[in-house]
Design a protein around this motif. Structure first.
Motif, PDB file in Angstrom:
ATOM      1  N   LYS A  85      24.847  32.480 -32.450  1.00  0.00           N
ATOM      2  CA  LYS A  85      24.380  31.929 -31.159  1.00  0.00           C
ATOM      3  C   LYS A  85      25.576  31.556 -30.288  1.00  0.00           C
ATOM      4  O   LYS A  85      25.613  31.866 -29.097  1.00  0.00           O
ATOM      5  CB  LYS A  85      23.512  30.688 -31.390  1.00  0.00           C
ATOM      6  N   CYS A 142      43.052  25.616  -7.820  1.00  0.00           N
ATOM      7  CA  CYS A 142      43.421  27.006  -8.124  1.00  0.00           C
ATOM      8  C   CYS A 142      43.785  27.824  -6.891  1.00  0.00           C
ATOM      9  O   CYS A 142      44.074  29.013  -7.008  1.00  0.00           O
ATOM     10  CB  CYS A 142      42.287  27.707  -8.863  1.00  0.00           C
ATOM     11  N   GLY A 194      33.704  22.741 -21.261  1.00  0.00           N
ATOM     12  CA  GLY A 194      34.808  23.508 -20.670  1.00  0.00           C
ATOM     13  C   GLY A 194      35.807  24.015 -21.693  1.00  0.00           C
ATOM     14  O   GLY A 194      36.689  24.814 -21.369  1.00  0.00           O
ATOM     15  N   HIS A 240      38.568  34.774  -8.026  1.00  0.00           N
ATOM     16  CA  HIS A 240      39.153  33.738  -8.888  1.00  0.00           C
ATOM     17  C   HIS A 240      38.279  33.697 -10.142  1.00  0.00           C
ATOM     18  O   HIS A 240      37.047  33.606 -10.044  1.00  0.00           O
ATOM     19  CB  HIS A 240      39.143  32.378  -8.179  1.00  0.00           C
ATOM     20  N   PRO A 287      37.573  31.663 -13.407  1.00  0.00           N
ATOM     21  CA  PRO A 287      37.679  30.598 -14.408  1.00  0.00           C
ATOM     22  C   PRO A 287      37.223  31.121 -15.776  1.00  0.00           C
ATOM     23  O   PRO A 287      37.662  30.634 -16.810  1.00  0.00           O
ATOM     24  CB  PRO A 287      36.725  29.520 -13.897  1.00  0.00           C
ATOM     25  N   ARG A 296      32.570  35.836 -16.739  1.00  0.00           N
ATOM     26  CA  ARG A 296      31.168  35.875 -16.294  1.00  0.00           C
ATOM     27  C   ARG A 296      31.003  35.330 -14.877  1.00  0.00           C
ATOM     28  O   ARG A 296      30.054  35.692 -14.168  1.00  0.00           O
ATOM     29  CB  ARG A 296      30.323  35.069 -17.287  1.00  0.00           C
TER      30      ARG A 296
HETATM   31  N1  CAA Z   1      23.968  35.098 -25.770  1.00  0.00           N
HETATM   32  C1  CAA Z   1      24.178  35.444 -24.467  1.00  0.00           C
HETATM   33  N2  CAA Z   1      24.288  34.528 -23.472  1.00  0.00           N
HETATM   34  C2  CAA Z   1      24.185  33.226 -23.803  1.00  0.00           C
HETATM   35  C3  CAA Z   1      23.954  32.795 -25.128  1.00  0.00           C
HETATM   36  C4  CAA Z   1      23.831  33.808 -26.149  1.00  0.00           C
HETATM   37  N3  CAA Z   1      23.664  33.488 -27.422  1.00  0.00           N
HETATM   38  N4  CAA Z   1      23.885  31.446 -25.141  1.00  0.00           N
HETATM   39  C5  CAA Z   1      24.075  31.036 -23.843  1.00  0.00           C
HETATM   40  N5  CAA Z   1      24.250  32.114 -23.066  1.00  0.00           N
HETATM   41  C6  CAA Z   1      24.492  32.127 -21.604  1.00  0.00           C
HETATM   42  C7  CAA Z   1      23.671  31.110 -20.844  1.00  0.00           C
HETATM   43  O1  CAA Z   1      22.349  31.568 -20.628  1.00  0.00           O
HETATM   44  C8  CAA Z   1      24.466  30.989 -19.568  1.00  0.00           C
HETATM   45  O2  CAA Z   1      24.229  32.099 -18.735  1.00  0.00           O
HETATM   46  P1  CAA Z   1      23.357  31.959 -17.379  1.00  0.00           P
HETATM   47  O3  CAA Z   1      24.204  31.170 -16.429  1.00  0.00           O
HETATM   48  O4  CAA Z   1      23.134  33.343 -16.936  1.00  0.00           O
HETATM   49  O5  CAA Z   1      22.114  31.247 -17.772  1.00  0.00           O
HETATM   50  C9  CAA Z   1      25.917  31.119 -20.060  1.00  0.00           C
HETATM   51  O6  CAA Z   1      25.835  31.694 -21.369  1.00  0.00           O
HETATM   52  C10 CAA Z   1      26.668  29.801 -20.166  1.00  0.00           C
HETATM   53  O7  CAA Z   1      25.915  28.971 -21.001  1.00  0.00           O
HETATM   54  P2  CAA Z   1      25.650  27.459 -20.602  1.00  0.00           P
HETATM   55  O8  CAA Z   1      25.172  27.397 -19.191  1.00  0.00           O
HETATM   56  O9  CAA Z   1      24.834  26.822 -21.642  1.00  0.00           O
HETATM   57  O10 CAA Z   1      27.182  26.930 -20.681  1.00  0.00           O
HETATM   58  P3  CAA Z   1      27.735  25.479 -20.667  1.00  0.00           P
HETATM   59  O11 CAA Z   1      26.759  24.428 -20.405  1.00  0.00           O
HETATM   60  O12 CAA Z   1      28.499  25.352 -21.918  1.00  0.00           O
HETATM   61  O13 CAA Z   1      28.752  25.499 -19.406  1.00  0.00           O
HETATM   62  C11 CAA Z   1      30.490  26.113 -17.955  1.00  0.00           C
HETATM   63  C12 CAA Z   1      29.431  26.620 -18.934  1.00  0.00           C
HETATM   64  C13 CAA Z   1      29.835  25.238 -16.893  1.00  0.00           C
HETATM   65  C14 CAA Z   1      31.173  27.286 -17.313  1.00  0.00           C
HETATM   66  C15 CAA Z   1      31.534  25.260 -18.770  1.00  0.00           C
HETATM   67  O14 CAA Z   1      32.213  26.106 -19.655  1.00  0.00           O
HETATM   68  C16 CAA Z   1      32.545  24.529 -17.905  1.00  0.00           C
HETATM   69  O15 CAA Z   1      32.296  23.403 -17.489  1.00  0.00           O
HETATM   70  N6  CAA Z   1      33.743  25.157 -17.648  1.00  0.00           N
HETATM   71  C17 CAA Z   1      34.793  24.541 -16.836  1.00  0.00           C
HETATM   72  C18 CAA Z   1      34.453  24.515 -15.356  1.00  0.00           C
HETATM   73  C19 CAA Z   1      34.471  25.873 -14.718  1.00  0.00           C
HETATM   74  O16 CAA Z   1      35.096  26.805 -15.195  1.00  0.00           O
HETATM   75  N7  CAA Z   1      33.802  25.976 -13.552  1.00  0.00           N
HETATM   76  C20 CAA Z   1      33.794  27.200 -12.787  1.00  0.00           C
HETATM   77  C21 CAA Z   1      33.748  26.969 -11.289  1.00  0.00           C
HETATM   78  S1  CAA Z   1      35.075  25.898 -10.787  1.00  0.00           S
HETATM   79  C22 CAA Z   1      36.432  26.927 -10.682  1.00  0.00           C
HETATM   80  O17 CAA Z   1      36.327  28.112 -10.647  1.00  0.00           O
HETATM   81  C23 CAA Z   1      37.799  26.303 -10.669  1.00  0.00           C
HETATM   82  C24 CAA Z   1      38.393  26.441 -12.007  1.00  0.00           C
HETATM   83  O18 CAA Z   1      39.192  27.345 -12.248  1.00  0.00           O
HETATM   84  C25 CAA Z   1      38.001  25.489 -13.026  1.00  0.00           C
END
Ligand code: CAA
Length: 498
Positions: free
Chosen positions: A39, A129, A169, A258, A260, A263
């Motif tokens: 998962k 960034c 993150g 950009h 991060p 996906r």
């Molecule tokens: N198989 C396939 N897909 C799966 C899966 C599985 N087994 N389990 C989960 N997924 C999918 C989810 O459905 C989701 O996709 P959708 O958006 O299409 O629904 C995706 O995986 C991510 O899952 P979650 O939403 O559950 O992930 P999360 O709650 O752990 O958070 C995140 C993801 C918000 C990116 C987190 O990693 C995070 O906070 N990262 C840091 C912040 C960040 O990168 N923000 C980006 C914008 S800000 C920016 O760009 C500046 C920068 O550089 C930071």
């Protein structure tokens, strides 16, 4: 009239990396109470799109990575620093609250070259960034105005993306630097500095308070702000260029985002396509079929839902594969490098296309830069006829293999990763100071009145440094003879320059 742009590009990625598909996934799956590791692997590989994260060794920081990238840039292109007017550093993980990191970078280069280059201007630009992009725009404008007084300007983007262990993150960390040589009549990419579309929102989506080494991020919200700020910058770009959706889209061969995490490009492409497609003959029917004829009128959650549907449409998949997919390959194996990530995407496009024998000469590229807090810039470029002189093959992606397979990289164990994460420096000196630096007040165990401050020193490297810049030590004196408390001393370890 001469053109301006990026003549050459180089990158430095730390040699250590964490494999997110190995022990890390096993341990975190158990901690999260998941019934199978599959998962978490599905989420990491498909949902986030990443497999490995570059991790700096104890002797590395954003400044050493920047110096490594610039050294590579000037040696590979036989550049004399006497011909360089400025070295601009874009970073959000700076090493000093006052001094420009670019001065540290210049000092390292001087130490390596055994010469001084006092004429070089060394500013640092900070805006999450997007700092390097602001630096790029300013440097290109100076080149265009012929006011540099030298042949070249260098912009280097460098960062360590770090989030708390076990936070959402955590799987989106990474580290690296990208250095760009800017010149007139560039070989790699022509850019128009007068036509950068810009948007800025005063936001709390992501920030790093002065006391913290890890970023504070409202993950899902940070994605919303990215998409909305980017859309606004695109609007501003189209106003400034007087482009219609039809004319812009028809000339665009590639979009670079950009990144991060890889996906994110899919979410961003869905936002760009859903903005443009309802106004383009070829795509109008698809937009209508999916309920996206008038996306600006939808509430945020509805629009995101419909955009997720759009990403599953065969036409989206086709456009995404051609225009975007090749730019995501390196990010999958490196992770987020913050300010350099857009430019790493550019290197990925070229490296991957070379591997597939695809000729990119004269192709039009839309750059979409984003920094949290938040600002976005959209600008376009044209890949030059001579770009293969600069990046002839796919040596960069080859270098991301492990040492045993002729690459440069070494995996770290889970224990080494957590040790590196806890601090690339450890406190070995605690001094009682006559003045208060206020750091103690952040730690409730140490009353402010005791005026203690920790001076952090680099730990012994996991992998012995070889032909690289290192953080040697951090000053801890506050005497009549010398005040250097907290000052960072770097040195070149390896062969002296010829
Ligand atoms: N198989 C396939 N897909 C799966 C899966 C599985 N087994 N389990 C989960 N997924 C999918 C989810 O459905 C989701 O996709 P959708 O958006 O299409 O629904 C995706 O995986 C991510 O899952 P979650 O939403 O559950 O992930 P999360 O709650 O752990 O958070 C995140 C993801 C918000 C990116 C987190 O990693 C995070 O906070 N990262 C840091 C912040 C960040 O990168 N923000 C980006 C914008 S800000 C920016 O760009 C500046 C920068 O550089 C930071």
């Amino acid at each position: 009239m001469f053109k301006v742009g990026i003549d050459s590009i180089s990158s430095y990625i730390p040699k250590l990396y964490l494999d997110l598909t190995g022990k890390w996934a096993e341990v975190r799956a158990v901690e999260q109470g998941l019934d199978s590791v599959e998962k978490l692997l599905g989420k990491i590989k498909k949902g986030i799109g990443v497999e490995k994260m570059a991790i700096p060794d104890f002797h590395e920081d954003s400044a050493t990575m920047a110096a490594m990238a610039v050294k590579k840039l000037i040696t590979e292109n036989d550049i004399d620093l006497n011909d360089v007017a400025t070295i601009t550093v874009g970073t959000e993980t700076t090493v000093d609250q006052s001094k420009s990191m670019a001065a540290y970078v210049l000092g390292m280069l001087e130490d390596w070259a055994g010469k001084r280059y006092t004429h070089i201007g060394c500013p640092q630009v900070q805006f999450a960034c997007i700092g390097a992009t602001y630096g790029l725009e300013a440097s290109l404008n100076a080149l265009k105005a012929d006011s540099l007084g030298k042949k070249y300007a260098i912009v280097v983007a460098t960062d360590i993306a770090k989030y708390s262990l076990r936070s959402p993150g955590e799987c989106t960390q990474g580290a690296g630097a990208v250095a760009m040589l800017l010149s007139k009549n560039p070989r790699l990419i022509e850019l128009d500095p007068a036509l950068f579309g810009t948007a800025t929102f005063n936001e709390r989506d992501f920030y790093r308070p002065n006391y913290s080494k890890s970023a504070v991020v409202d993950g899902k919200y940070s994605i919303d702000v990215y998409l909305e700020c980017m859309e606004e910058a695109l609007k501003n770009y189209m106003e400034r260029t007087s482009e219609s959706a039809e004319s812009l889209y028809s000339k665009l061969d590639h979009l670079l985002f950009h990144l991060p995490f890889p996906r994110m490009a899919e979410y961003a492409a869905a936002r760009i396509f859903s903005t443009l497609w309802p106004k383009i003959e070829r795509f109008k029917a698809v937009a209508k079929e999916l309920g996206l004829s008038n996306p600006a009128n939808l509430v945020r959650s509805d629009r995101k839902g419909l955009e997720r549907d759009l990403t599953k449409h065969p036409l989206f998949r086709e456009e995404f594969s051609q225009k975007i997919l090749p730019s995501l390959v390196l990010s999958r194996d490196i992770g987020n490098i913050y300010s350099g990530s857009l430019y790493l995407a550019c290197m990925s496009l070229i490296d991957s296309s070379n591997r597939e024998n695809v000729d990119l000469s004269n192709r039009e590229v839309l750059f979409i830069s984003y920094g949290s807090g938040a600002s976005a810039k959209v600008f376009s470029g044209k890949i030059g006829k001579l770009y293969k002189e600069v990046m002839p093959g796919y040596a960069f992606s080859d270098s991301l293999r492990v040492r045993e397979e002729d690459g440069l990289r070494t995996p770290v164990s889970m224990e080494q990763y957590e040790l590196l994460h806890r601090g690339s420096e450890i406190s070995v000196v605690e001094q009682k100071l006559e003045n208060s630096f206020g750091v103690a007040s952040l730690n409730p165990q140490i009353p402010l009145s005791s005026k203690f401050i920790s001076v952090l020193q680099p730990k012994e490297s996991i992998q012995k440094p070889e032909n690289e810049f290192v953080l040697e030590r951090v000053g801890c004196s506050e005497s009549k003879e010398i005040v250097d408390i907290g000052y960072r001393y770097y040195k070149w370890v390896g062969e002296p320059v010829d």
